[in-house]
Structures are given as structure tokens and as C-alpha cells.
Design an enzyme around this catalytic site. Sequence first.
Site, short mmCIF file in Angstrom:
data_model
loop_
_atom_site.label_atom_id
_atom_site.label_comp_id
_atom_site.label_asym_id
_atom_site.label_seq_id
_atom_site.Cartn_x
_atom_site.Cartn_y
_atom_site.Cartn_z
N VAL A 93 -9.60 1.91 5.82
CA VAL A 93 -8.14 2.02 5.87
C VAL A 93 -7.49 0.64 5.65
CG1 VAL A 93 -8.11 4.02 7.41
CG2 VAL A 93 -8.16 1.72 8.39
N ASN A 94 -6.20 0.66 5.36
CA ASN A 94 -5.44 -0.57 5.18
C ASN A 94 -5.37 -1.38 6.47
OD1 ASN A 94 -4.60 -0.89 2.63
ND2 ASN A 94 -2.54 -0.07 2.93
N THR A 95 -5.49 -2.69 6.35
CA THR A 95 -5.27 -3.57 7.51
C THR A 95 -4.32 -4.69 7.07
OG1 THR A 95 -7.31 -4.73 6.91
CG2 THR A 95 -7.45 -3.16 8.72
N LEU A 132 -16.44 -7.16 -3.17
CA LEU A 132 -16.16 -6.99 -4.61
C LEU A 132 -14.73 -7.44 -4.94
CD1 LEU A 132 -14.36 -4.21 -4.82
CD2 LEU A 132 -16.59 -3.12 -4.75
N CYS A 178 -6.12 -9.88 -0.68
CA CYS A 178 -7.03 -10.43 0.33
C CYS A 178 -6.80 -11.89 0.71
CB CYS A 178 -8.47 -10.30 -0.16
SG CYS A 178 -8.99 -8.59 -0.22
#
Length: 424
Positions: free
Chosen positions: A41-43, A113, A226
Site C-alpha cells: 500500500v501507499n506510504t 526496482l 521515493c
Amino acid sequence: MLPIYEPGLDKVVKACRGKNLFFSTEVDQGIRDADIIFVAVNTPTKKVGMGAGRAADLTYWELAARRIASVAETPKVVVEKSTVPINTAEAISAVLHGAGKTRFDVLSNPEFLAEGTAMTDLDNPDRVLIGGNMNESGKAAVAKLADVYAHWVPRERILTTNVWSSELSKLVANSFLAQRVSSINAVSAICEASGADVDEVARAVGMDSRIGSKFLKASVGFGGSCFQKDILNLVYLCQSMGLADVAEYFHSVVMMNDRQKERFVSRMIHGLFNTVTGKRIALLGFAFKKDTGDTRESASIEICRRLIEERASVCIYDPKVEADQIWMDLTAATKLDKTEVQKYVTLCDSAYEAASGAHALAIATEWDEFKTLDYGKIQEDMVKPSFVFDGRNVLDHDALRELGYIVYAIGKPLDPKLNTSINC
Ligand code: UDX
């Protein structure tokens, strides 16, 4: 049609869908049937509350853990795939065991990745990292997950560590990569002030095998979902551990990145005779790097925001980014509504359309197609003198100058025809 653009992904989905790859919204059934559950999930960085602007928002993670806990009837291995602050596995384990009725082993398995090369990175990773508890059931869970990867990854590239090392390694890896980009971008400013060429310096430095040649490409600034998020996360972690000087050290990587975007815009403004107000500027590329339609933290957003602030007329072309995404990014960045943004910004279907009638052309993403445009033809339709601002150093600058362009390129000796009275 997949909702995201990632080279090679559609081929894999087509080959596996309905065989060993299934998409479903039957979450509870999925949880019941699974032995291993990957939580991806998104963080995002927290926008409000404690740690806002730095800490990761773990709301979705906790909700996922609570759902797993309430449904699972048999032991599960729960894998942290999202990038999380260190200690998350422990916290999630407490949630799972507090609310659940079976045994859970929480593993950290960070994803390394990169977008645009995700499929080849997945096929051939430098390493796979699995962190787990050092007790018997933790070790068994780590071995189980390692066996999955061993189907295509050589065993010596599958590293197992304790859970905190694994969680921290992801933040550190991204901080180091971003730090290299900020370092070479800082050097690009020195190059412009001194007459050195950043690509030559990067080559000379990168040939030292201890340093290595990758991630030394000067640019208009790093973006992506990121780098900034993970550095800020690390900064927050350091601050909460009382390591203010370490926090400051890593934070400077983000500050240098912000500075690089501002430097690029300043070069444009000064180059264009100290004003861009009312001038048409073609912005080529809106994605944060080539081969993706992703715009998260893209340098283009900040460049555009600044150009709008200066009341320029910006014409954007990107081969993959959706129009709606651009409007969403620009309304959020400028805090203007869409009609207001549209007074300054036009979206174009080609680089030629964007450049027609423009005073300057700025390259913000290194899409391959920008290298092979007919710049002679483009210049015919531009205002003279015509400017190129190459924020990715992907064009043939000598050839452009022969065509009559005034060219600025990051970290390259400055064009004598460019107004550089102010050092940027
Ligand atoms: C990154 C990490 O590489 C990956 O391991 C992690 O899993 C996720 O974050 P990603 O954000 O997809 O991947 O892209 P990356 O290729 O790392 O590029 C990040 C940004 O840095 C881009 O904006 C890129 O253009 C920029 N960059 C990269 C440079 O400006 N110069 C370089 O030399 C390399």
C-alpha cells in the site's frame, strides 16, 4: 489497457493473467486463501499532524494489517513491500497479534526496482533483501519467502538480515542514490562558474572503481515517488532519535535538489533578458524521468510553478503523461484553480506544436524522442533569438549553436551569448 505505463509490464500481465496471476477485490477471501501476503500500500509523506512533511503516513498499512488480523484463520507470513520507517514490522506485528486469532510472521522485503526499468530489475535484481525475526518461526518465514525468489534469483543474491537492518537499508539505499545526484548537481554549479564540463568531471570521477560511474548524470533535479520521501523519512527518524546533526546531513540532499530546480529557472529568467513575463516557453517532458508516465515530485512541476509565478506562457509536451495528471499537479503546486492555471499553461500534442512561437525550449525529461527532433525546423517557428535550456544534457549543443540557438546546458561551459551577469 493497464492504468500505468511501464515498459514490458503489459506483456507479463498478458502472459500470466488467469494462469498464476489474478486480480480481485475479494480481499477477505484472498487473505483466507493465502500463505504469504504482500502488503504494497501507499506510504506517502504525512501532510498534517505530528511529523508532517517528513514522517511516513502509515494509515493504509495499519488498516491493511487490521483487515488481515480480523479475517485470517490460519498462520500467515505478512510481507512489508511498502517502504516504511524502521520499527514498522514490530508495530504491525503488535497490531496483528493484538487483533488476530492466529500466528503472523512479519517480514521486511523492500523493493529496489526503478520505474522505467522495473521488469528487467525484477528479472535480474542486484539483490533481494529479506528481514525477519531471529526466532524459529521468523527464520522459517524468511526461508519460505527466499524459496519463492530462488525460482529466478541466484541464492547468493538473496540476503537475509534482521528486520531493522532490512527496513533501514531501503531508506539508506535511496538516500545514497539521491545523494550522488545532489553531489553531481552541486558540482554542476561549480562547473558553470569555472568553465569545467560536468559530464567530463563525472566520467573522470566515475572511472574510479571505488566510486563507479552510475547515478552521476547532472540534471534539473531528481524526482520520483521515493527519493525525497525516503530521505525525509530518514531525517525524521534521525530527529526522533536525537541525532540532529545526522538529520541535517541527509536533509541537505533535498535542499540541494530544490536549489538545482531554482537554479534552472533562474538561468531561464536571466537568459531571457531578465524576464519571462508573457513569453512563450516550450517545456518538453513532464514525467520525473523517461519511460514512465509518473510525475510524482517531478522537477517539471516546480519549474512550471515558478514560470507561472513569473507570468510566463508555458506550453507542455510529454509523450506519456496524461493531461488530467498535469492539471492536478499544477493546481496542487500553485494553489490556483484549473481555469486560472490554464491562463498560463497549454498542453500540446507534440514538441513541434509546443515550440511553435516560443522564445525558449526547455528539456526537463530525457525522453529519447527529444534527441532526434528536427531542431532546424523547430527554430523556423520560434521567436529569435531562440533559446534552448537543456536540463538533462541530452542534446547536441554544438549543432544547436550552429543552427543559431543560444544554449544553456546544466554544468557545461556557459554560452558567451547567454546573459550570465548573475551567477546562478
Ligand atoms: C528509485 C531507486 O532507483 C529504486 O531502487 C527504488 O526502488 C525507487 O526509487 P526511481 O525513483 O524509479 O527509483 O528512479 P531512479 O532511476 O532512481 O531516478 C530517480 C530520479 O533521479 C529521476 O528523476 C532521475 O531522472 C534522477 N537521476 C537519476 C538523475 O538526475 N541523475 C542520475 O544520474 C540518476
